[in-house]
Design a protein around this motif. Structure first.
Motif, PDB file in Angstrom:
ATOM      1  N   LEU A  27       0.829  -1.206   0.000  1.00  0.00           N
ATOM      2  CA  LEU A  27       0.000   0.000   0.000  1.00  0.00           C
ATOM      3  C   LEU A  27       0.863   1.256   0.000  1.00  0.00           C
ATOM      4  CD1 LEU A  27      -2.806  -0.994   2.550  1.00  0.00           C
ATOM      5  CD2 LEU A  27      -2.849  -1.132   0.044  1.00  0.00           C
ATOM      6  N   ASN A  28       0.348   2.313  -0.582  1.00  0.00           N
ATOM      7  CA  ASN A  28       1.091   3.567  -0.696  1.00  0.00           C
ATOM      8  C   ASN A  28       1.272   4.254   0.650  1.00  0.00           C
ATOM      9  OD1 ASN A  28       1.128   3.129  -3.424  1.00  0.00           O
ATOM     10  ND2 ASN A  28      -0.297   4.774  -3.959  1.00  0.00           N
ATOM     11  N   GLY A  29       2.440   4.833   0.834  1.00  0.00           N
ATOM     12  CA  GLY A  29       2.701   5.689   1.990  1.00  0.00           C
ATOM     13  C   GLY A  29       3.024   4.973   3.282  1.00  0.00           C
ATOM     14  N   THR A  30       3.166   3.671   3.258  1.00  0.00           N
ATOM     15  CA  THR A  30       3.506   2.957   4.491  1.00  0.00           C
ATOM     16  C   THR A  30       5.016   3.007   4.722  1.00  0.00           C
ATOM     17  OG1 THR A  30       3.858   0.829   3.402  1.00  0.00           O
ATOM     18  CG2 THR A  30       1.603   1.344   4.095  1.00  0.00           C
ATOM     19  N   LYS A  31       5.422   2.693   5.929  1.00  0.00           N
ATOM     20  CA  LYS A  31       6.850   2.645   6.252  1.00  0.00           C
ATOM     21  C   LYS A  31       7.556   1.505   5.527  1.00  0.00           C
ATOM     22  CE  LYS A  31       6.890   5.985   9.389  1.00  0.00           C
ATOM     23  NZ  LYS A  31       7.684   7.232   9.230  1.00  0.00           N
ATOM     24  N   GLY A  32       6.803   0.465   5.202  1.00  0.00           N
ATOM     25  CA  GLY A  32       7.415  -0.698   4.557  1.00  0.00           C
ATOM     26  C   GLY A  32       7.151  -0.791   3.077  1.00  0.00           C
ATOM     27  N   ASN A  33       6.648   0.266   2.454  1.00  0.00           N
ATOM     28  CA  ASN A  33       6.280   0.227   1.044  1.00  0.00           C
ATOM     29  C   ASN A  33       7.437  -0.245   0.173  1.00  0.00           C
ATOM     30  OD1 ASN A  33       5.846   2.271  -1.694  1.00  0.00           O
ATOM     31  ND2 ASN A  33       4.252   0.851  -1.090  1.00  0.00           N
TER      32      ASN A  33
END
Length: 243
Positions: A27-33
Motif C-alpha cells: 500500500l502507498n505511503g507505508t513505512k514498509g512500502n
C-alpha cells in the motif's frame, strides 16, 4: 481457553500479521512500502509462529482447514470436531482481515491500484493459468502437511497433546512456512490455507473499501480446492507409508 477460541484467535493473529505485512509492503505511503517478497514471506512465517504459540496448548494449532482435514483423514483427529474447527478458523480469518483494514485504512485510501488493495486481503496468481495455479496450491499444501506427518512425531499426539501445527513446534513450523513461501509461493502467493484466502476475500467483498475493485470470485475456488486436495494427498501418502 476452549479449542474453538484457540483456533479462532490463533487464525486471527495469523491474518492480522500475515495480511498486515502484505498491506505494509504494497500500500502507498507505508513505512514498509516496496519492501519486497522477502519481507512478505518473513512476515508470514512470523505470523504463523505467533498463531501457533497461542493455539498449540489448547487445540494443537490447526489454524487451517487443510490441516484439520488431513488429520481427520489420517484418523488423528475426530471428524465430529472438523466443522467446529473450520468455523473457528474462518471466523478468525475474517476478523483478522477487518483488523488489517482498520489499521491501514488511510493507506487504502491513498492507494489507487485495485490489485494492490486486494493483495492485502487475498491471493491472486502472477500468471493466470488455472491448471498451473491449482497445481501450485496442491503442491505447496502437500509439502506443509507431509512435513507435519512424516518429519515429526505429529502422529504421536494424544488427548493431552493436541495434534496440529503445534506438534512441530512454533519455530520449526515458521521455518517450514517461510521455506514454502520462498520456494513455491511466487506463482500464486501460496495461500495453502482455504480460511486464509476465502475469509479475507469475503471481507473484501463486504467492507466499504473505496475503489476496491473485484474480489475475483472466478479464481477463488483455486486457493480453497487446491489446499484441500494437497492435504488429502499428503494424508493418503502418510497412510500408505504406514502399511
Amino acid at each position: 481457553m476452549t479449542q474453538f477460541a484457540a483456533e479462532m484467535i490463533g487464525t486471527f493473529f495469523i491474518i492480522l500479521l500475515g495480511n498486515g505485512v502484505v498491506a505494509n509492503v504494497v500500500l502507498n505511503g507505508t513505512k514498509g512500502n516496496n519492501g519486497g517478497w522477502i519481507v512478505i514471506t518473513t512476515g508470514w512465517a512470523l505470523a504463523v509462529f505467533v498463531g501457533v504459540v497461542i493455539a498449540a496448548p489448547f487445540s494443537g494449532a490447526h489454524l487451517n482447514p487443510a490441516v484439520t482435514l488431513a488429520l481427520a483423514m489420517a484418523q488423528k483427529f475426530s471428524w465430529a470436531k472438523v466443522p467446529l474447527f473450520i468455523l473457528a478458523q474462518f471466523t478468525g480469518a475474517m476478523l483478522g482481515a477487518v483488523a488489517v483494514w482498520l489499521v491501514y485504512k488511510d493507506h487504502f485510501l491513498k492507494t489507487p491500484d485495485k490489485g494492490l488493495k486486494s493483495a492485502a486481503f487475498f491471493t491472486s496468481p502472477a500468471i493466470r493459468n488455472n491448471s498451473s495455479n491449482f497445481f501450485s496450491e496442491v503442491l505447496g499444501t502437500f509439502v506443509l502437511i507431509f512435513v507435519i506427518f512424516y518429519f515429526t512425531n505429529a502422529e504421536m499426539g494424544n488427548d493431552k497433546t493436541p495434534i496440529g501445527l503445534g506438534s512441530l513446534g512454533a519455530i520449526p513450523v515458521a521455518f517450514l512456512v517461510w521455506a514454502i513461501g520462498l520456494s513455491l509461493g511466487g506463482t500464486t502467493g501460496y495461500a495453502i490455507n482455504p480460511a486464509r484466502d476465502l475469509g479475507p476475500r469475503i471481507m473484501h467483498a463486504l467492507l466499504p473499501i473505496n475503489g476496491k475493485g473485484s474480489s475475483e470470485w472466478n479464481y477463488s475456488w483455486i486457493p480453497v480446492a487446491g489446499p484441500l486436495v494437497g492435504s488429502a494427498l499428503a494424508a493418503l501418502l502418510y497412510l500408505w507409508l504406514r502399511i
